[in-house]
Design a protein around this motif. Structure first.
Motif, PDB file in Angstrom:
ATOM      1  N   ASN A  60      15.890  48.974  54.237  1.00  0.00           N
ATOM      2  CA  ASN A  60      14.891  48.290  53.382  1.00  0.00           C
ATOM      3  C   ASN A  60      13.730  49.449  53.250  1.00  0.00           C
ATOM      4  OD1 ASN A  60      15.746  45.794  53.075  1.00  0.00           O
ATOM      5  ND2 ASN A  60      14.396  44.834  54.322  1.00  0.00           N
ATOM      6  N   VAL A  61      14.356  50.743  52.979  1.00  0.00           N
ATOM      7  CA  VAL A  61      13.457  51.832  52.589  1.00  0.00           C
ATOM      8  C   VAL A  61      14.051  52.185  51.040  1.00  0.00           C
ATOM      9  CG1 VAL A  61      12.636  54.047  53.500  1.00  0.00           C
ATOM     10  CG2 VAL A  61      12.959  52.450  55.061  1.00  0.00           C
ATOM     11  N   LEU A  62      12.906  52.466  50.276  1.00  0.00           N
ATOM     12  CA  LEU A  62      13.592  53.168  49.018  1.00  0.00           C
ATOM     13  C   LEU A  62      12.755  54.428  48.823  1.00  0.00           C
ATOM     14  CD1 LEU A  62      12.730  49.846  46.518  1.00  0.00           C
ATOM     15  CD2 LEU A  62      14.736  50.738  47.661  1.00  0.00           C
ATOM     16  N   ALA A  63      13.791  55.362  48.563  1.00  0.00           N
ATOM     17  CA  ALA A  63      13.327  56.789  48.516  1.00  0.00           C
ATOM     18  C   ALA A  63      13.324  56.999  46.866  1.00  0.00           C
ATOM     19  CB  ALA A  63      14.389  57.664  49.112  1.00  0.00           C
ATOM     20  N   MET A  64      12.280  57.376  46.368  1.00  0.00           N
ATOM     21  CA  MET A  64      11.916  57.799  45.216  1.00  0.00           C
ATOM     22  C   MET A  64      12.732  58.810  44.553  1.00  0.00           C
ATOM     23  SD  MET A  64      10.141  55.267  44.396  1.00  0.00           S
ATOM     24  CE  MET A  64       8.932  54.107  45.044  1.00  0.00           C
ATOM     25  N   SER A  65      13.198  59.576  45.533  1.00  0.00           N
ATOM     26  CA  SER A  65      14.274  60.835  44.968  1.00  0.00           C
ATOM     27  C   SER A  65      14.951  61.444  46.254  1.00  0.00           C
ATOM     28  CB  SER A  65      13.262  61.954  44.717  1.00  0.00           C
ATOM     29  OG  SER A  65      12.536  62.382  45.761  1.00  0.00           O
ATOM     30  N   GLY A  66      16.098  62.046  45.986  1.00  0.00           N
ATOM     31  CA  GLY A  66      16.826  62.650  47.170  1.00  0.00           C
ATOM     32  C   GLY A  66      16.015  63.721  47.790  1.00  0.00           C
ATOM     33  N   ARG A  67      15.270  64.397  47.056  1.00  0.00           N
ATOM     34  CA  ARG A  67      14.327  65.506  47.680  1.00  0.00           C
ATOM     35  C   ARG A  67      13.488  64.949  48.865  1.00  0.00           C
ATOM     36  NH1 ARG A  67      11.504  69.908  45.274  1.00  0.00           N
ATOM     37  NH2 ARG A  67      12.179  69.120  43.209  1.00  0.00           N
ATOM     38  N   ALA A  68      13.163  63.476  48.810  1.00  0.00           N
ATOM     39  CA  ALA A  68      12.360  62.984  49.794  1.00  0.00           C
ATOM     40  C   ALA A  68      13.171  62.693  50.892  1.00  0.00           C
ATOM     41  CB  ALA A  68      11.791  61.543  49.501  1.00  0.00           C
ATOM     42  N   VAL A  69      14.517  62.496  50.905  1.00  0.00           N
ATOM     43  CA  VAL A  69      15.468  62.183  51.940  1.00  0.00           C
ATOM     44  C   VAL A  69      15.528  63.352  52.636  1.00  0.00           C
ATOM     45  CG1 VAL A  69      17.655  61.062  52.641  1.00  0.00           C
ATOM     46  CG2 VAL A  69      16.403  60.438  50.477  1.00  0.00           C
ATOM     47  N   GLU A  70      15.865  64.479  51.881  1.00  0.00           N
ATOM     48  CA  GLU A  70      16.126  65.753  52.540  1.00  0.00           C
ATOM     49  C   GLU A  70      14.927  66.230  53.395  1.00  0.00           C
ATOM     50  OE1 GLU A  70      17.391  68.515  49.484  1.00  0.00           O
ATOM     51  OE2 GLU A  70      19.259  67.773  49.569  1.00  0.00           O
ATOM     52  N   ALA A  71      13.757  66.004  52.668  1.00  0.00           N
ATOM     53  CA  ALA A  71      12.666  66.667  53.395  1.00  0.00           C
ATOM     54  C   ALA A  71      12.368  65.728  54.831  1.00  0.00           C
ATOM     55  CB  ALA A  71      11.316  66.397  52.445  1.00  0.00           C
ATOM     56  N   ALA A  72      12.729  64.433  54.929  1.00  0.00           N
ATOM     57  CA  ALA A  72      12.724  63.678  55.873  1.00  0.00           C
ATOM     58  C   ALA A  72      13.296  64.252  57.125  1.00  0.00           C
ATOM     59  CB  ALA A  72      13.029  62.304  55.714  1.00  0.00           C
ATOM     60  N   GLY A  73      14.318  64.914  56.899  1.00  0.00           N
ATOM     61  CA  GLY A  73      15.287  65.530  57.820  1.00  0.00           C
ATOM     62  C   GLY A  73      14.623  66.725  58.535  1.00  0.00           C
ATOM     63  N   ASP A  74      13.531  67.350  57.848  1.00  0.00           N
ATOM     64  CA  ASP A  74      13.009  68.640  58.304  1.00  0.00           C
ATOM     65  C   ASP A  74      11.492  68.277  59.013  1.00  0.00           C
ATOM     66  OD1 ASP A  74      14.970  70.070  57.912  1.00  0.00           O
ATOM     67  OD2 ASP A  74      14.464  70.556  55.689  1.00  0.00           O
ATOM     68  N   VAL A  75      11.216  66.990  59.098  1.00  0.00           N
ATOM     69  CA  VAL A  75       9.719  66.803  59.311  1.00  0.00           C
ATOM     70  C   VAL A  75       9.428  67.188  60.705  1.00  0.00           C
ATOM     71  CG1 VAL A  75       8.177  64.826  59.924  1.00  0.00           C
ATOM     72  CG2 VAL A  75       9.419  64.534  57.826  1.00  0.00           C
ATOM     73  N   ASP A  76       8.201  67.653  60.836  1.00  0.00           N
ATOM     74  CA  ASP A  76       7.723  68.255  61.917  1.00  0.00           C
ATOM     75  C   ASP A  76       6.444  67.376  62.422  1.00  0.00           C
ATOM     76  OD1 ASP A  76       9.305  70.655  62.174  1.00  0.00           O
ATOM     77  OD2 ASP A  76       8.106  71.346  60.469  1.00  0.00           O
ATOM     78  N   VAL A  77       5.679  66.859  61.716  1.00  0.00           N
ATOM     79  CA  VAL A  77       4.617  66.340  62.024  1.00  0.00           C
ATOM     80  C   VAL A  77       4.545  64.896  61.331  1.00  0.00           C
ATOM     81  CG1 VAL A  77       2.144  66.388  61.934  1.00  0.00           C
ATOM     82  CG2 VAL A  77       3.146  68.470  62.153  1.00  0.00           C
ATOM     83  N   LEU A  78       4.164  64.009  61.954  1.00  0.00           N
ATOM     84  CA  LEU A  78       3.944  62.567  61.510  1.00  0.00           C
ATOM     85  C   LEU A  78       2.363  62.178  61.440  1.00  0.00           C
ATOM     86  CD1 LEU A  78       5.112  59.934  60.390  1.00  0.00           C
ATOM     87  CD2 LEU A  78       5.719  59.294  62.724  1.00  0.00           C
ATOM     88  N   LEU A  79       2.079  61.752  60.302  1.00  0.00           N
ATOM     89  CA  LEU A  79       0.465  61.298  60.359  1.00  0.00           C
ATOM     90  C   LEU A  79       0.668  59.764  59.996  1.00  0.00           C
ATOM     91  CD1 LEU A  79      -1.040  64.091  58.201  1.00  0.00           C
ATOM     92  CD2 LEU A  79      -0.559  64.004  60.685  1.00  0.00           C
ATOM     93  N   LEU A  80       0.070  58.969  60.931  1.00  0.00           N
ATOM     94  CA  LEU A  80      -0.115  57.523  60.562  1.00  0.00           C
ATOM     95  C   LEU A  80      -1.371  56.850  60.552  1.00  0.00           C
ATOM     96  CD1 LEU A  80       2.121  58.232  63.203  1.00  0.00           C
ATOM     97  CD2 LEU A  80       3.253  56.158  62.181  1.00  0.00           C
ATOM     98  N   ASP A  81      -1.778  55.928  59.539  1.00  0.00           N
ATOM     99  CA  ASP A  81      -2.657  55.363  59.281  1.00  0.00           C
ATOM    100  C   ASP A  81      -2.973  54.396  60.319  1.00  0.00           C
ATOM    101  OD1 ASP A  81      -5.247  54.660  58.135  1.00  0.00           O
ATOM    102  OD2 ASP A  81      -4.280  52.856  57.450  1.00  0.00           O
ATOM    103  N   LYS A  82      -3.823  54.192  61.295  1.00  0.00           N
ATOM    104  CA  LYS A  82      -3.941  53.190  62.460  1.00  0.00           C
ATOM    105  C   LYS A  82      -3.992  51.763  61.700  1.00  0.00           C
ATOM    106  CE  LYS A  82      -7.328  51.086  63.799  1.00  0.00           C
ATOM    107  NZ  LYS A  82      -8.900  50.706  64.266  1.00  0.00           N
ATOM    108  N   THR A  83      -5.057  51.340  60.965  1.00  0.00           N
ATOM    109  CA  THR A  83      -4.801  49.923  60.753  1.00  0.00           C
ATOM    110  C   THR A  83      -3.760  49.504  59.642  1.00  0.00           C
ATOM    111  OG1 THR A  83      -7.307  49.967  60.867  1.00  0.00           O
ATOM    112  CG2 THR A  83      -6.492  48.156  59.551  1.00  0.00           C
ATOM    113  N   GLY A  84      -2.960  48.637  60.206  1.00  0.00           N
ATOM    114  CA  GLY A  84      -1.791  47.982  59.548  1.00  0.00           C
ATOM    115  C   GLY A  84      -0.718  48.886  59.678  1.00  0.00           C
ATOM    116  N   THR A  85      -0.646  49.908  60.240  1.00  0.00           N
ATOM    117  CA  THR A  85       0.373  50.944  60.369  1.00  0.00           C
ATOM    118  C   THR A  85       0.811  50.951  61.986  1.00  0.00           C
ATOM    119  OG1 THR A  85      -0.383  52.351  58.499  1.00  0.00           O
ATOM    120  CG2 THR A  85       1.370  52.921  60.117  1.00  0.00           C
TER     121      THR A  85
END
Length: 685
Positions: A290-315
């Protein structure tokens, strides 16, 4: 798993899947379709050349080599076609949402500025006639005709056709939960929706385009790997061309057919055939979660993520602060505080105000002759005037200021309660009353609490084990933010954050060489979602947020990002593993085949003929057959992906080299020898 979107069979290579994918694979044999994969284009050109040579000079060897070269090309095309077919099966179920419906469009485009729209006259039009900016009215039982934002009203909406979740969701105007998707159904009440997309550009249209693998663009990493594979192919073309002249000079002339077969065996056909399927399957795995990636580039970038920023409210939290308890002060009976808090909340239509009524006494009516005082951003209070009695509830600073203006005192017990609630991560609302012209008296505090989503602390622990640092972003003060951060288990937080602060934080992290992912659902999150390397917008959020991100989570579950990262890493690891396997395969085939093929011309090579293949002809056919079958054997792995286990990069590299490097080197020796035992039984070889 999403029952509405994911309709893929459990078997990756069942007869039904192969049968459905075969026509697409045959269409991919068009040389123009193979221009993007130079390795397979060379294989097809080689197959065409051996076809001509075999027709001019028929032989068992020529027929065997030609047939298996064509099968090699077909198997490579089949891998991509199967991957695309899985996405197209999901797209077929989404198209069911696009049935044309009748919409009630507000006349004049809703010129009242978003108020009173539900009472305006409407015209019935086809949903396909709606354009961005049109306002439609949707009542209970009706399907929402297009993507849009709720501009008036509140309703319960069934989004199971998109998200697969049976539980209805609330959509209302004026907040970060105003976005609605065309094809979903209103279950209760009436809402006015401003359409935000033209026909053919809706969210479902984009979903269909994204899950159909044939419309997927290749990523920069794929392009770079294709360039590398193309370069290796050129090298082996030069090697095989030089072997022709060496063999001819030695009196053991090798035919173009034999050297073409050798070329196909030595170039990296395995990864060349599976590369596109790996990328398509990575996006497909996201869709099935149930996750839609707008490009394959985004999927690849997800594999290299070092920092995750999350909005508090609703997240991190559920989004709406809810009344948790009331705190009395000495000398004030609890019943009096509860009554005042309840009366002062009857006019408060915010989610927080409604939660106070639910907690303290739902169903309480306004006293006869009393006047409600509606909450406003200016006064930051709501209340009720009943004769000479006035009760108010609101932000601590606003109520305390009202008390000071009337000459009332501020008991230390109230100030201590405000501080205690704030330190715990909650929001304090002070309740007060005034009798006649007397001073305002503070009665106590209502504790509003942000509810952290279940299981999120454990998921953040998993992210930490993967080397990902989590940062919570909120507009709350530092004390409140620190308390929520401790409860949620994030590594750091940014309090009192503005959109500019979020952007600055992301840019600082990126300037330090880190890949940043951002989760959010509000319009104020849109700039940060656009700046982040991976921007995951919640489907419950605003249209602006979904447009800015490069991924949309249909379940609106921020903990889903752990799966996004895992799938991104799985994509990169799968591609690296199969590339390692393919290159090791080629090295092994080089040493396994060449001695057998040229031992007649160069007897000194007999010492290197460790496999003792039956004959040069048998060696060629066995290698060609193995080269084709290994592609088929690896298609399920390419589609399913190599299993990801959180580990350090050096540990993953060692595992990759031992399992796929060593395995890729050994497999040809075993496979070609077994095939040689069978092929040697065929007369003429």
């Amino acid at each position: 798993m999403n029952a509405a979107v994911d309709r893929t069979p459990s078997s990756i290579l069942g007869p039904a899947q192969l049968g459905a994918a075969l026509p697409g694979a045959l269409r991919k044999l068009d040389p123009r379709a193979l221009l993007a994969t130079p390795v397979m284009l060379v294989v097809e050109l080689g197959a065409a050349a051996t076809t001509v040579l075999t027709a001019l000079d028929p032989s068992v060897l020529g027929v065997a080599v030609t047939v298996w070269l064509w099968l090699t090309v077909l198997f490579g095309a089949l891998a991509e076609s199967v991957a695309e077919g899985r996405g197209k099966a999901q797209a077929a179920s989404l198209r069911a949402l696009q049935t044309e419906t009748t919409a009630r469009r507000v006349r004049g485009g809703g010129s009242r500025g978003g108020r009173g729209l539900l009472d305006l006259a409407t015209d019935e039009v086809a949903s396909t006639d709606l354009r961005a900016g049109d306002v439609v009215v949707v009542a209970a039982g009706e399907r929402i005709p297009g993507d849009g934002d709720v501009v008036e009203g509140v309703a319960s909406v069934d989004e199971s056709a998109v998200t697969g979740e049976s539980a209805p969701v609330i959509r209302e105007s004026g907040g970060d939960r105003c976005a609605v998707t065309g094809g979903t159904t209103v279950l209760s009440d009436r809402i006015a929706v401003r359409i935000t997309s033209d026909p053919g550009q809706s969210f479902v249209d984009r979903m269909i385009a994204l899950v159909e693998g044939s419309q997927r663009q290749r990523t920069p990493n794929e392009i770079a790997l294709n360039v590398l594979l193309g370069s290796l192919t050129v090298v082996f073309v030069a090697v095989c061309t030089s072997l022709y002249f060496v063999a001819d000079h030695s009196g053991a002339r090798q035919s173009v057919l034999v050297l073409t077969a050798l070329l196909v065996c030595l170039i990296p056909t395995t990864i060349g055939a599976l590369l596109s399927a790996i990328g398509i399957a990575g996006m497909d795995r996201l869709v099935r979660r149930n996750v839609l990636a707008m490009s394959g580039r985004a999927v690849e970038a997800a594999g290299d993520v070092d920092v995750l920023l999350l909005d508090k409210t609703g997240t991190i939290t559920h989004g709406n602060r809810r009344a948790h308890e009331v705190l009395t002060v000495p000398g004030v009976p609890r019943e009096r505080l509860v009554e005042a808090a309840l009366l002062s909340s009857l006019a408060d239509e915010t989610p927080e105000g409604r939660s106070i009524v639910e907690l303290l006494g739902a169903g309480r009516e306004v006293p006869a002759g009393a006047t409600l005082v509606v909450f406003s951003a200016t006064t930051r209070m709501s209340g009720l005037d009943d004769g000479d009695r006035r009760v108010r509830k609101g932000a601590a600073s606003a109520v305390c200021a009202w008390a000071r203006e009337s000459g009332g005192s501020q008991p230390q017990a109230v100030l201590d309660a405000v501080e205690t609630v704030s330190a715990s991560g909650g929001t304090p609302l002070v309740v007060a009353e005034q009798i006649g012209a007397g001073p305002v008296r503070l009665l106590g505090v209502v504790h509003l609490k942000d509810v952290v989503k279940e299981g999120i602390r454990e998921r953040f622990g998993e992210m930490r084990a993967m080397g990902i640092r989590t940062v919570m972003i909120t507009g709350d003060n530092a004390v409140t933010a620190a308390a929520i951060a401790r409860e949620a288990g994030v590594d750091d937080f940014l309090a009192e954050a503005t959109p500019e602060d979020k952007m600055a934080l992301i840019r600082r992290e990126q300037a330090g060489g880190r890949m940043v992912a951002m989760c959010g659902d509000g319009t104020n999150d849109a700039p940060a979602l656009a700046q982040a390397d991976v921007g995951v917008a919640m489907n419950t959020g605003t249209t602006a947020a979904k447009e800015a991100g490069n991924m949309v989570d249909l379940d609106s579950d921020p903990t889903k990002l752990i799966e996004v990262v895992e799938i991104g890493k799985q994509l990169l690891i799968t591609r690296g593993a199969l590339t390692t396997f393919s290159v090791a395969n080629d090295v092994a085939k080089y040493f396994a085949i060449l001695p057998a093929m040229f031992v007649v011309a160069f007897p000194q090579l007999d010492g290197l003929n460790v496999m003792r293949l039956s004959s040069p002809g048998s060696a060629i056919v066995s290698a060609v057959v193995f080269n084709a079958l290994v592609i088929v054997a690896l298609i399920p792995l390419a589609l399913r992906g190599v299993r990801y286990r959180p580990a350090a990069a050096d540990a993953l590299l060692r595992r990759n080299l031992l399992l796929y490097g060593l395995g890729g080197f050994v497999a040809p020796f075993v496979g070609i020898k077994l095939l040689d035992l069978l092929v040697s039984l065929v007369p003429g070889l």
